[in-house]
Design a protein around this motif. Structure first.
Motif, short mmCIF file in Angstrom:
data_model
loop_
_atom_site.label_atom_id
_atom_site.label_comp_id
_atom_site.label_asym_id
_atom_site.label_seq_id
_atom_site.Cartn_x
_atom_site.Cartn_y
_atom_site.Cartn_z
N UNK A 253 77.51 9.52 2.68
CA UNK A 253 76.72 9.57 1.46
C UNK A 253 75.66 8.48 1.53
N UNK A 254 74.79 8.43 0.55
CA UNK A 254 73.69 7.46 0.57
C UNK A 254 74.01 6.27 -0.33
N UNK A 255 73.58 5.07 0.08
CA UNK A 255 73.82 3.87 -0.73
C UNK A 255 72.75 3.67 -1.79
N UNK A 256 72.97 2.70 -2.66
CA UNK A 256 71.93 2.26 -3.57
C UNK A 256 70.90 1.42 -2.83
N UNK B 138 67.76 -1.69 -2.99
CA UNK B 138 67.29 -2.89 -3.68
C UNK B 138 68.40 -3.45 -4.58
N UNK B 139 68.12 -3.66 -5.87
CA UNK B 139 69.11 -4.28 -6.77
C UNK B 139 70.28 -3.37 -7.09
N UNK B 140 70.22 -2.10 -6.66
CA UNK B 140 71.33 -1.18 -6.88
C UNK B 140 72.29 -1.15 -5.69
N UNK B 141 71.99 -1.90 -4.66
CA UNK B 141 72.86 -1.93 -3.48
C UNK B 141 74.24 -2.43 -3.87
N UNK B 142 75.26 -1.69 -3.47
CA UNK B 142 76.64 -2.05 -3.78
C UNK B 142 77.09 -1.59 -5.15
N UNK B 143 76.14 -1.06 -5.96
CA UNK B 143 76.47 -0.68 -7.34
C UNK B 143 76.54 0.83 -7.54
N UNK B 144 75.78 1.57 -6.74
CA UNK B 144 75.79 3.02 -6.90
C UNK B 144 75.95 3.68 -5.53
N UNK B 145 76.36 4.95 -5.55
CA UNK B 145 76.33 5.80 -4.37
C UNK B 145 75.61 7.07 -4.76
N UNK B 146 75.07 7.78 -3.77
CA UNK B 146 74.24 8.95 -4.06
C UNK B 146 74.69 10.15 -3.23
N UNK B 147 74.87 11.27 -3.91
CA UNK B 147 75.24 12.53 -3.26
C UNK B 147 74.00 13.42 -3.24
N UNK B 148 73.50 13.71 -2.06
CA UNK B 148 72.35 14.58 -1.95
C UNK B 148 72.76 16.04 -2.00
N UNK B 149 71.93 16.87 -2.63
CA UNK B 149 72.20 18.32 -2.64
C UNK B 149 70.90 19.11 -2.56
N UNK B 150 70.00 18.67 -1.68
CA UNK B 150 68.77 19.42 -1.44
C UNK B 150 68.81 20.01 -0.03
#
Length: 379
Positions: free
Chosen positions: A316-319, A321-333
């Motif tokens: 999966x993709x990380x956050x 800049x300041x979102x690093x370590x705080x969010x994860x991202x699921x791509x669906x394109x």
């Protein structure tokens, strides 16, 4: 032999027939064999961009096409407005500053959707004649209302970064009056990384100043493309792949693709919420490109991503800049279906459990399927 799963918003998985096309023997880029491929690719790009204008094709990442817009449309010291609601809006700012422009940022909190009326007012106040923005910023999952922005900025030249949105969400270049649209091969277009493209109408090119670039010179590249040639050696194998990928998109129908992406976004969000996790990206059908998720208390998102990759082969993709370590991202394109989303959700659920997070178990996949099956209504 461990199976690997890629669920990022770029690069995205590539269909087998697209990969196979790229593995064909190399052809000479100035020979008749390649010209036939080139002609079909350029024609299909116009169809996907929904434009009658030239679509210039470059061997580069999408950022190269972003830079080309700045280098071809502006002069040193010129005032431009940049709409920024995530990492890639800040990339516009950085490129413009590198080219010595008077940058007027119109900034929103990351995760907030830009307001067209506010943007129009800010552009008028700034006096900027060029506005640069993202349709989709994958760092946050926000898809902006570029049609509304177009209407709001009046006579200003609007440049839209559609690198991650073209082919995934509606974008009517000509019908909406958007001046310049930029995209890349490795997102919803389902091709390998390495190609960038930019739609440039004649009237925009006619009023452009002397370009401040050699490789990305729009006029030089248009002159070559008009003869089914390339100004410089193109990535022939990736173009072969892109031709097949564009054909698949057009054969299925762009509208069907838009609906599928809405359904995939719904499925991802429903599954995330079923686990008791908090969304970072908007919870609406506009968020059809990527689903951004806040990591639960006590869990570092980057550690979770490493666990997913190393333990289960899931990327999966990380956050950023300041979102690093705080969010994860699921791509669906691109080349995704609901079973891919179910796999991604199941992997996140399992990994969070293994890391000791307190989440709801056993509901995510079922809720994802329910959301995917709900009807999509169009205005």
């Amino acid at each position: 032999m461990e199976k690997r799963y890629l669920f990022t918003p770029g690069p995205t998985p590539v269909p087998p027939q697209v990969l196979a096309a790229g593995a064909e023997p190399i052809v000479h880029h100035r020979g008749p064999d390649f010209r036939e491929i080139y002609a079909r690719t350029l024609a299909r790009l116009k169809d996907v961009f929904r434009t009658e204008s030239d679509v210039l094709l470059f061997t580069s990442s999408g950022t190269g096409a972003m830079e080309s817009a700045v280098a071809n449309l502006t002069e040193a010291g010129q005032r431009v407005a940049v709409v920024s609601h995530g990492s890639f809006g800040e990339r516009w700012v950085a490129i413009c500053e590198r080219y010595g422009l008077d940058v007027q940022p119109i900034r929103y909190e990351w995760g907030e959707s830009p307001d067209p009326d506010e943007i129009g007012a800010a552009v008028r106040e700034s006096g900027a004649g060029i506005v640069l923005c993202q349709q989709s910023d994958t760092s946050t999952g926000v898809v902006a209302d570029v049609r509304g922005i177009r209407e709001a900025v009046g006579e200003a030249t609007l440049v839209v970064d559609a690198i991650s949105s073209l082919g995934a969400v509606p974008l009517e270049t000509d019908a909406w009056g958007i001046d310049v649209v930029i995209s890349g091969s490795q997102k919803a277009l389902m091709a390998p990384p390495g190609l960038a493209m930019v739609s440039v109408p004649e009237q925009v090119l006619a009023r452009a100043p002397q370009p401040r670039t050699f490789y990305f010179d729009w006029r030089a590249n248009k002159k070559a493309q008009d003869k089914l040639d390339a100004a410089f050696t193109p990535a022939v194998s990736i173009i072969r792949s892109l031709e097949i990928a564009l054909g698949l998109l057009l054969e299925d129908g762009l509208e069907a693709g838009f609906e599928r992406h809405v359904r995939l976004g719904r499925a991802a969000r429903a599954g995330v919420k079923a686990m008791g996790l908090e969304l970072f990206s908007p919870d609406d059908d506009g968020a059809a490109v990527v689903t951004a998720v806040r990591a639960p208390d006590g869990i570092d998102a980057d550690e979770l991503l490493l666990h997913l990759r190393d333990r289960h082969g899931v990327t999966l993709a990380p956050g950023q800049a300041h979102l690093k370590g705080k969010i994860l991202r699921i791509g669906h394109i691109g080349w995704f279906d609901v079973f891919d989303i179910a796999s991604a959700l199941a992997a996140v659920e399992l990994s969070l459990t293994e890391l000791g997070a307190e989440i709801e178990r056993g509901l995510a996949v079922a809720r994802a399927f329910e959301a995917f099956e709900s009807p999509v209504t169009t205005a």
